[in-house]
Design a protein around this motif. Structure first.
Motif, PDB file in Angstrom:
ATOM      1  N   VAL A  38       0.845  -1.204   0.000  1.00  0.00           N
ATOM      2  CA  VAL A  38       0.000   0.000   0.000  1.00  0.00           C
ATOM      3  C   VAL A  38       0.883   1.259   0.000  1.00  0.00           C
ATOM      4  N   ASP A  39       1.924   1.274   0.843  1.00  0.00           N
ATOM      5  CA  ASP A  39       2.822   2.435   0.883  1.00  0.00           C
ATOM      6  C   ASP A  39       3.525   2.626  -0.456  1.00  0.00           C
ATOM      7  N   GLU A  43       3.236   5.922  -2.844  1.00  0.00           N
ATOM      8  CA  GLU A  43       4.456   6.627  -3.245  1.00  0.00           C
ATOM      9  C   GLU A  43       4.585   6.649  -4.767  1.00  0.00           C
ATOM     10  N   LEU A  44       4.249   5.545  -5.423  1.00  0.00           N
ATOM     11  CA  LEU A  44       4.302   5.492  -6.874  1.00  0.00           C
ATOM     12  C   LEU A  44       3.338   6.497  -7.489  1.00  0.00           C
ATOM     13  N   ALA A  45       2.128   6.582  -6.937  1.00  0.00           N
ATOM     14  CA  ALA A  45       1.154   7.549  -7.450  1.00  0.00           C
ATOM     15  C   ALA A  45       1.650   8.978  -7.256  1.00  0.00           C
ATOM     16  N   SER A  46       2.231   9.251  -6.094  1.00  0.00           N
ATOM     17  CA  SER A  46       2.762  10.587  -5.813  1.00  0.00           C
ATOM     18  C   SER A  46       3.905  10.938  -6.756  1.00  0.00           C
ATOM     19  N   THR A  48       4.503   9.652  -9.693  1.00  0.00           N
ATOM     20  CA  THR A  48       3.972   9.776 -11.052  1.00  0.00           C
ATOM     21  C   THR A  48       3.378  11.160 -11.260  1.00  0.00           C
ATOM     22  N   LYS A  49       2.680  11.670 -10.257  1.00  0.00           N
ATOM     23  CA  LYS A  49       2.098  13.010 -10.344  1.00  0.00           C
ATOM     24  C   LYS A  49       3.197  14.071 -10.414  1.00  0.00           C
ATOM     25  N   ILE A  50       4.231  13.938  -9.587  1.00  0.00           N
ATOM     26  CA  ILE A  50       5.349  14.895  -9.589  1.00  0.00           C
ATOM     27  C   ILE A  50       6.064  14.845 -10.934  1.00  0.00           C
ATOM     28  N   ARG A  51       6.255  13.655 -11.466  1.00  0.00           N
ATOM     29  CA  ARG A  51       6.926  13.511 -12.760  1.00  0.00           C
ATOM     30  C   ARG A  51       6.118  14.188 -13.864  1.00  0.00           C
TER      31      ARG A  51
END
Length: 194
Positions: A38-39, A43-46, A48-51
């Protein structure tokens, strides 16, 4: 038959306990793996958004860069070129001291005489540019010569100069050249990229 009944009753008692213990072991064994999953997903979603945001910024900068490169010698490109200079004391001194206003020729004397110059690297600004200082003591015959010289430095020179301060009194109303001339101290700001 009696022993089968007691074995069957024991199995009925032990079976839920064994299943409960097995479930507890599975829950406690798999819980760290689940939380890591879950973590990692969050983190992957975050990231991806920053990228995506940074990619959009880079694309916007590349579009602006292509616009500046494609416009040739436009006014905006000339202004940007002034700000991209590195701080080099000898280049700044050359720009301030070696030009048509300070040049002496056999037919005409220099219209601007520089008595002293002091160059300071200054400080870095939050915008990423740096602001240095150039302090000059200069003299001329008329205020118009000083105005023309300062106009040259702030608009036509290859550095982005700004007028920070001028030591007055300076009588700009007099039109006729005086025998003593006009002397003043001036501080120029110079923007540069470092």
């Amino acid at each position: 038959m009696q022993s089968n009944n007691t074995t069957s009753q024991k199995n009925r008692v032990y079976a839920p306990i064994i299943i409960g213990l097995s479930l507890l072991i599975i829950i406690f064994g798999l819980y760290p793996l689940y939380t890591n999953y879950v973590d990692g997903s969050v983190e992957l979603a975050s990231l991806t958004k920053i990228r995506a945001e940074k990619t959009a910024k880079i694309d916007a900068i590349k579009r602006m860069q292509a616009l500046f490169a494609g416009t040739g010698s436009s006014d905006i490109k000339a202004r940007v070129d002034k700000y991209k200079n590195k701080f080099n004391t000898s280049d700044i001194m050359e720009t301030v001291m070696v030009n048509n206003y300070t040049k002496n020729s056999p037919l005409t004397p220099a219209s601007i005489n520089i008595a002293s110059i002091n160059i300071d690297t200054g400080r870095k600004l939050p915008s990423g540019l740096s602001l240095g200082n150039v302090t000059l003591s200069l003299s001329a015959d008329t205020p118009d010569q000083i105005i023309d010289y300062l106009t040259y430095l702030t608009t036509e020179s290859r550095f982005a100069f700004t007028i920070d301060s001028i030591a007055l009194p300076l009588d700009t109303a007099s039109i006729a050249p005086t025998t003593t001339g006009i002397s003043l101290s001036i501080t120029l700001g110079v923007y540069y990229y470092e």
